[in-house]
Design an enzyme around this catalytic site. Structure first.
Site, mmCIF file in Angstrom:
data_model
loop_
_atom_site.group_PDB
_atom_site.id
_atom_site.type_symbol
_atom_site.label_atom_id
_atom_site.label_comp_id
_atom_site.label_asym_id
_atom_site.label_seq_id
_atom_site.Cartn_x
_atom_site.Cartn_y
_atom_site.Cartn_z
ATOM 1 N N ARG A 1 0.828 -1.207 0.000
ATOM 2 C CA ARG A 1 0.000 0.000 0.000
ATOM 3 C C ARG A 1 0.865 1.262 0.000
ATOM 4 O O ARG A 1 0.552 2.254 -0.665
ATOM 5 C CB ARG A 1 -0.924 -0.017 1.224
ATOM 6 C CG ARG A 1 -1.850 1.172 1.282
ATOM 7 C CD ARG A 1 -2.926 1.005 2.339
ATOM 8 N NE ARG A 1 -3.891 2.093 2.225
ATOM 9 C CZ ARG A 1 -4.223 2.901 3.227
ATOM 10 N NH1 ARG A 1 -3.688 2.735 4.419
ATOM 11 N NH2 ARG A 1 -5.092 3.856 3.030
ATOM 12 N N HIS B 1 -5.914 -5.559 -2.779
ATOM 13 C CA HIS B 1 -6.758 -5.720 -1.591
ATOM 14 C C HIS B 1 -7.052 -7.184 -1.293
ATOM 15 O O HIS B 1 -7.840 -7.485 -0.405
ATOM 16 C CB HIS B 1 -8.051 -4.909 -1.741
ATOM 17 C CG HIS B 1 -7.822 -3.421 -1.695
ATOM 18 N ND1 HIS B 1 -8.790 -2.495 -1.972
ATOM 19 C CD2 HIS B 1 -6.707 -2.694 -1.388
ATOM 20 C CE1 HIS B 1 -8.294 -1.263 -1.847
ATOM 21 N NE2 HIS B 1 -7.034 -1.358 -1.498
ATOM 22 N N ASN C 1 -2.228 8.456 4.875
ATOM 23 C CA ASN C 1 -0.914 7.890 5.210
ATOM 24 C C ASN C 1 -0.716 7.651 6.702
ATOM 25 O O ASN C 1 0.408 7.423 7.142
ATOM 26 C CB ASN C 1 0.202 8.818 4.700
ATOM 27 C CG ASN C 1 0.350 8.745 3.192
ATOM 28 O OD1 ASN C 1 -0.068 7.766 2.565
ATOM 29 N ND2 ASN C 1 0.940 9.775 2.603
ATOM 30 N N HIS D 1 0.860 4.570 -2.513
ATOM 31 C CA HIS D 1 0.761 5.956 -2.037
ATOM 32 C C HIS D 1 1.982 6.792 -2.429
ATOM 33 O O HIS D 1 1.889 8.003 -2.549
ATOM 34 C CB HIS D 1 0.540 5.990 -0.522
ATOM 35 C CG HIS D 1 -0.824 5.532 -0.121
ATOM 36 N ND1 HIS D 1 -1.395 5.831 1.086
ATOM 37 C CD2 HIS D 1 -1.753 4.784 -0.779
ATOM 38 C CE1 HIS D 1 -2.608 5.302 1.157
ATOM 39 N NE2 HIS D 1 -2.841 4.643 0.039
HETATM 40 C C1 HEM Z 1 -8.720 1.931 -6.280
HETATM 41 C C2 HEM Z 1 -8.380 2.823 -5.397
HETATM 42 C C3 HEM Z 1 -8.022 2.469 -3.983
HETATM 43 C C4 HEM Z 1 -8.644 2.907 -2.863
HETATM 44 C C5 HEM Z 1 -9.851 3.831 -2.794
HETATM 45 C C6 HEM Z 1 -7.988 2.299 -1.749
HETATM 46 C C7 HEM Z 1 -8.330 2.508 -0.427
HETATM 47 C C8 HEM Z 1 -7.866 1.760 0.635
HETATM 48 C C9 HEM Z 1 -8.347 1.862 1.975
HETATM 49 C C10 HEM Z 1 -9.403 2.842 2.467
HETATM 50 C C11 HEM Z 1 -7.694 0.924 2.710
HETATM 51 C C12 HEM Z 1 -7.875 0.627 4.200
HETATM 52 C C13 HEM Z 1 -6.849 1.411 4.988
HETATM 53 C C14 HEM Z 1 -7.104 1.357 6.468
HETATM 54 O O1 HEM Z 1 -8.262 1.392 6.883
HETATM 55 O O2 HEM Z 1 -6.110 1.304 7.229
HETATM 56 C C15 HEM Z 1 -6.794 0.243 1.825
HETATM 57 C C16 HEM Z 1 -5.947 -0.771 2.210
HETATM 58 C C17 HEM Z 1 -4.998 -1.325 1.374
HETATM 59 N N1 HEM Z 1 -4.711 -0.935 0.083
HETATM 60 FE FE1 HEM Z 1 -5.854 0.251 -1.067
HETATM 61 N N2 HEM Z 1 -6.974 1.512 -2.194
HETATM 62 C C18 HEM Z 1 -6.939 1.593 -3.559
HETATM 63 C C19 HEM Z 1 -6.021 0.992 -4.394
HETATM 64 C C20 HEM Z 1 -4.939 0.274 -3.954
HETATM 65 C C21 HEM Z 1 -3.811 -0.102 -4.792
HETATM 66 C C22 HEM Z 1 -3.658 0.247 -6.255
HETATM 67 C C23 HEM Z 1 -2.961 -0.815 -3.991
HETATM 68 C C24 HEM Z 1 -1.630 -1.426 -4.326
HETATM 69 C C25 HEM Z 1 -1.266 -1.798 -5.519
HETATM 70 C C26 HEM Z 1 -3.563 -0.893 -2.670
HETATM 71 C C27 HEM Z 1 -3.067 -1.590 -1.607
HETATM 72 C C28 HEM Z 1 -3.690 -1.701 -0.379
HETATM 73 C C29 HEM Z 1 -3.314 -2.676 0.647
HETATM 74 C C30 HEM Z 1 -2.269 -3.760 0.505
HETATM 75 C C31 HEM Z 1 -4.135 -2.422 1.753
HETATM 76 C C32 HEM Z 1 -4.112 -3.119 3.113
HETATM 77 C C33 HEM Z 1 -3.245 -2.332 4.061
HETATM 78 C C34 HEM Z 1 -3.275 -2.807 5.498
HETATM 79 O O3 HEM Z 1 -3.463 -3.998 5.755
HETATM 80 O O4 HEM Z 1 -3.089 -1.953 6.373
HETATM 81 N N3 HEM Z 1 -4.744 -0.194 -2.691
HETATM 82 N N4 HEM Z 1 -6.905 0.773 0.569
#
Ligand code: HEM
Ligand SMILES: *[C@@H]1O[C@H](CO)[C@@H](O)[C@H](O)[C@H]1NC(C)=O
Ligand SMILES: *[C@@H]1O[C@H](CO)[C@@H](O)[C@H](O)[C@H]1NC(C)=O
Length: 336
Positions: A72, A203, A104, A76
């Site tokens: 993630r 995700h 972040n 970012h």
């Molecule tokens: C399509 C648009 C995207 C949105 C709106 C989005 C939004 C989010 C949100 C809101 C979370 C939860 C964060 C939290 O509550 O701590 C999350 C987690 C995550 N995102 Fe995304 N994301 C997007 C695309 C991506 C992309 C492109 C990647 C990587 C290539 C990614 C990788 C991750 C990962 C691995 C997590 C889990 C992180 C954790 O376990 O703390 N996301 N994302």
């Protein structure tokens, strides 16, 4: 007399031509810094990939969530000014970094892990490898270590000397965005709808905190009702974890298998049980009539892995600094 005049004009013309050539060369150099390439460090740091993988493996064994944090974090980084390590810079007096940006706020452990990798790399290859490249490699390894695909990472990124708190609050999509907004943000970064659906497959690992999916449970788009696109059985379960008031930090896995890089994320979208609104809206994306992307990825891990790897390479190539741009930071948190 004649011959010395022509000699003189010959010299003059040559000098003018030389000046023009060097100006043109110089400006094309500036306009086209060298592209990223595989094997960039094969001479300057041949052990680089082994070192990164070793530290990442230890970190993921210690806490499997580390894979998700790193993946993630790379997203970012790339979406704000390009993949230039800007997200890694600490605040300095008068110059706020990106760490304080709303999306972040959950990365303390990931920053420590990047520091740990950088320390090991500096030990063996001092002042040779950028923090931006370390993050790109660590992200690939995060995917591999959780069971996802392996791809060769194009390298040669250099590190930014400035960060942008403002852009970090604008360019990173949030969970409440609708499909058209998501598409336009990804387009603005040179990524297609297919890239977006593949990348969101990230995700398949990790967790979300309650405040990021609460609106879906109680008040979707201000309707005071749950999102109609959320399966009622999972709705009840999630309400228990994430109450209408408080509990904002409580986490829920983003798919059924939050530590395994697989196709469950897409299968969950089909069952209308995505955690984030921004994930559920992808379910309707089609490349054309009868060409539902999510169904394809759900049913074909090889196809998903292939498209994900390609899209990661594209995302990893957003506005890198290369050549003589930027610097090789000695400490990922500070400019040199
Ligand atoms: C399509 C648009 C995207 C949105 C709106 C989005 C939004 C989010 C949100 C809101 C979370 C939860 C964060 C939290 O509550 O701590 C999350 C987690 C995550 N995102 Fe995304 N994301 C997007 C695309 C991506 C992309 C492109 C990647 C990587 C290539 C990614 C990788 C991750 C990962 C691995 C997590 C889990 C992180 C954790 O376990 O703390 N996301 N994302
Ligand atoms: C999506 O959200 C944007 C910004 O909030 C809004 O302007 C637009 O009308 C929405 N589009 C759809 C199709 O709901
Ligand atoms: C529901 O959402 C709307 C806008 O999204 C907001 O103005 C309103 O205060 C929310 N209501 C509750 C009870 O949370």
């Amino acid at each position: 007399m004649r011959s010395s005049t022509s000699m003189f004009s010959f010299l003059l013309i040559s000098m003018i031509l030389l000046a023009i050539t060097s100006m043109v060369l110089h400006s094309t150099c500036m306009a086209h810094p060298p592209p990223l390439r595989k094997g960039f460090y094969s001479a300057s740091c041949p052990d680089l990939e082994r070192i990164v993988l070793r530290v990442m493996r230890d970190a993921v064994v210690r806490n499997p969530r580390n894979a998700a944090y790193i993946l993630r974090l790379f997203f970012h980084d790339c979406f704000v000014q390009g993949c230039d390590g800007s997200v890694l810079l600490d605040d300095v007096l008068g110059l706020p970094g990106e760490k304080g940006a709303f999306p972040n706020k959950n990365f303390a452990e990931a920053f420590l892990l990047v520091d740990a990798i950088k320390r090991e790399v500096e030990h063996v290859c001092p002042a040779a490898v950028s923090c931006a490249d370390i993050l790109a490699l660590a992200s690939r390894d995060a995917v591999v270590l959780t069971g996802g695909p392996h791809w060769e990472v194009a390298l040669g990124r250099r590190d930014a000397v400035v960060a942008s708190l403002k852009l970090a609050n604008i360019d990173i999509p949030t969970a409440s965005y609708n499909l058209s907004t998501l598409i336009s943000i990804f387009r603005s970064k040179g990524l297609s709808v297919e890239d977006m659906v593949a990348l969101s497959g990230a995700h398949t690992i990790g967790f979300a905190r309650c405040f990021n999916y609460k609106e879906r449970l109680y008040n979707q788009s201000g309707t005071l009702k749950p999102d109609p696109n959320l399966n009622v059985f999972v709705l009840r379960e999630r309400m228990m974890v994430c109450p209408p008031i408080g509990g904002d930090g409580r986490t829920y896995p983003l798919d059924r298998t939050p530590f395994v890089f697989d196709t469950s994320y897409y299968k969950d979208l089909i069952r209308r049980s995505a955690v984030l609104y921004s994930d559920q809206v992808l379910e309707s994306v089609a490349l054309g009539p009868g060409m539902p992307l999510v169904n394809w990825f759900a049913g074909d891990a090889r196809l998903f892995f292939e498209r994900f790897s390609e899209a990661m390479t594209k995302m990893g190539s957003i506005n890198p600094l290369t050549g003589f741009e930027g610097e090789i930071r000695r400490n990922c948190r500070l400019r040199n």
